[in-house]
Design a protein around this motif. Structure first.
Motif, PDB file in Angstrom:
ATOM      1  N   GLY A 140      41.298  52.617  39.365  1.00 31.46           N
ATOM      2  CA  GLY A 140      42.100  52.558  38.151  1.00 31.46           C
ATOM      3  C   GLY A 140      41.495  51.697  37.060  1.00 31.46           C
ATOM      4  O   GLY A 140      41.701  51.961  35.886  1.00 31.46           O
ATOM      5  N   PHE A 141      40.735  50.686  37.402  1.00 28.94           N
ATOM      6  CA  PHE A 141      40.106  49.818  36.405  1.00 28.94           C
ATOM      7  C   PHE A 141      38.679  50.257  36.118  1.00 28.94           C
ATOM      8  O   PHE A 141      38.004  49.673  35.273  1.00 28.94           O
ATOM      9  N   SER A 142      38.217  51.276  36.825  1.00 30.18           N
ATOM     10  CA  SER A 142      36.837  51.731  36.711  1.00 30.18           C
ATOM     11  C   SER A 142      36.776  53.197  37.133  1.00 30.18           C
ATOM     12  O   SER A 142      37.576  53.644  37.954  1.00 30.18           O
ATOM     13  N   TRP A 186      28.195  41.844  46.299  1.00 31.91           N
ATOM     14  CA  TRP A 186      27.861  42.672  45.132  1.00 31.91           C
ATOM     15  C   TRP A 186      29.040  43.558  44.762  1.00 31.91           C
ATOM     16  O   TRP A 186      29.560  44.290  45.606  1.00 31.91           O
ATOM     17  N   GLN A 187      29.458  43.488  43.504  1.00 31.21           N
ATOM     18  CA  GLN A 187      30.436  44.412  42.964  1.00 31.21           C
ATOM     19  C   GLN A 187      29.670  45.422  42.112  1.00 31.21           C
ATOM     20  O   GLN A 187      28.973  45.027  41.158  1.00 31.21           O
ATOM     21  N   LEU A 188      29.780  46.689  42.463  1.00 30.99           N
ATOM     22  CA  LEU A 188      29.038  47.748  41.775  1.00 30.99           C
ATOM     23  C   LEU A 188      30.029  48.628  41.034  1.00 30.99           C
ATOM     24  O   LEU A 188      30.966  49.166  41.627  1.00 30.99           O
ATOM     25  N   ASN A 189      29.806  48.785  39.750  1.00 28.34           N
ATOM     26  CA  ASN A 189      30.778  49.399  38.864  1.00 28.34           C
ATOM     27  C   ASN A 189      30.165  50.515  38.038  1.00 28.34           C
ATOM     28  O   ASN A 189      29.045  50.398  37.556  1.00 28.34           O
ATOM     29  N   LEU A 190      30.913  51.583  37.863  1.00 26.04           N
ATOM     30  CA  LEU A 190      30.563  52.630  36.917  1.00 26.04           C
ATOM     31  C   LEU A 190      31.633  52.595  35.821  1.00 26.04           C
ATOM     32  O   LEU A 190      32.750  53.041  36.044  1.00 26.04           O
ATOM     33  N   PRO A 191      31.282  51.987  34.679  1.00 24.95           N
ATOM     34  CA  PRO A 191      32.299  51.826  33.626  1.00 24.95           C
ATOM     35  C   PRO A 191      32.825  53.155  33.085  1.00 24.95           C
ATOM     36  O   PRO A 191      32.149  54.147  33.137  1.00 24.95           O
TER      37      PRO A 191
END
Length: 130
Positions: A109-111, A125-130
């Motif tokens: 929901g935030f990403s 490690w936090q891996l994010n796809l904006p």
């Protein structure tokens, strides 16, 4: 003034971890490595001090001669905004290999897509796809 993330390893893993991270990221390189020599307080050949970059960001690491009662914790993590889903999945697979995910890849929901893993060295490690 400059603030740099500093990673302390306790099992002689600093150089292995640094080289692993450098292999995963673009614009990454080992800048400098100084090893403990004979008669110094650290294990001979272990990392006295090293500097490396990931995606242009500087990091430092050591192999700590004294053994501490603490290690890495997920409450302090490296957050990576990935450029595309393929990059996110590649990093998630490599960093999380053989490890239990703190948050499996998903849409929270935030990403668009997000995953959180501790790597084999204990770094989070936090891996994010904006």
């Amino acid at each position: 003034m400059k603030i740099t993330t500093f990673l302390m390893f306790q099992n002689g893993e600093a150089e292995e971890a640094m080289n692993f991270y450098v292999s995963l990221f673009a614009d990454a390189k080992v800048v400098a490595v100084e090893h403990f020599g004979p008669g110094e307080p650290g294990a001979e050949g272990s990392v006295k001090h090293a500097t490396f970059t990931l995606a242009g960001q500087e990091y430092r690491c050591i192999d700590s001669p004294p053994v501490h009662a603490f290690t890495f914790t997920p409450s302090m993590s490296l957050f990576v905004d990935c450029d595309n889903e393929e990059e996110l999945e590649r990093l998630y697979a490599a960093l999380g290999e053989g490890r239990q995910a703190l948050m499996p890849l998903d849409d929270y929901g935030f990403s668009t897509r997000f995953g959180w893993v501790n790597d084999r060295f204990g770094v989070s490690w936090q891996l994010n796809l904006p």
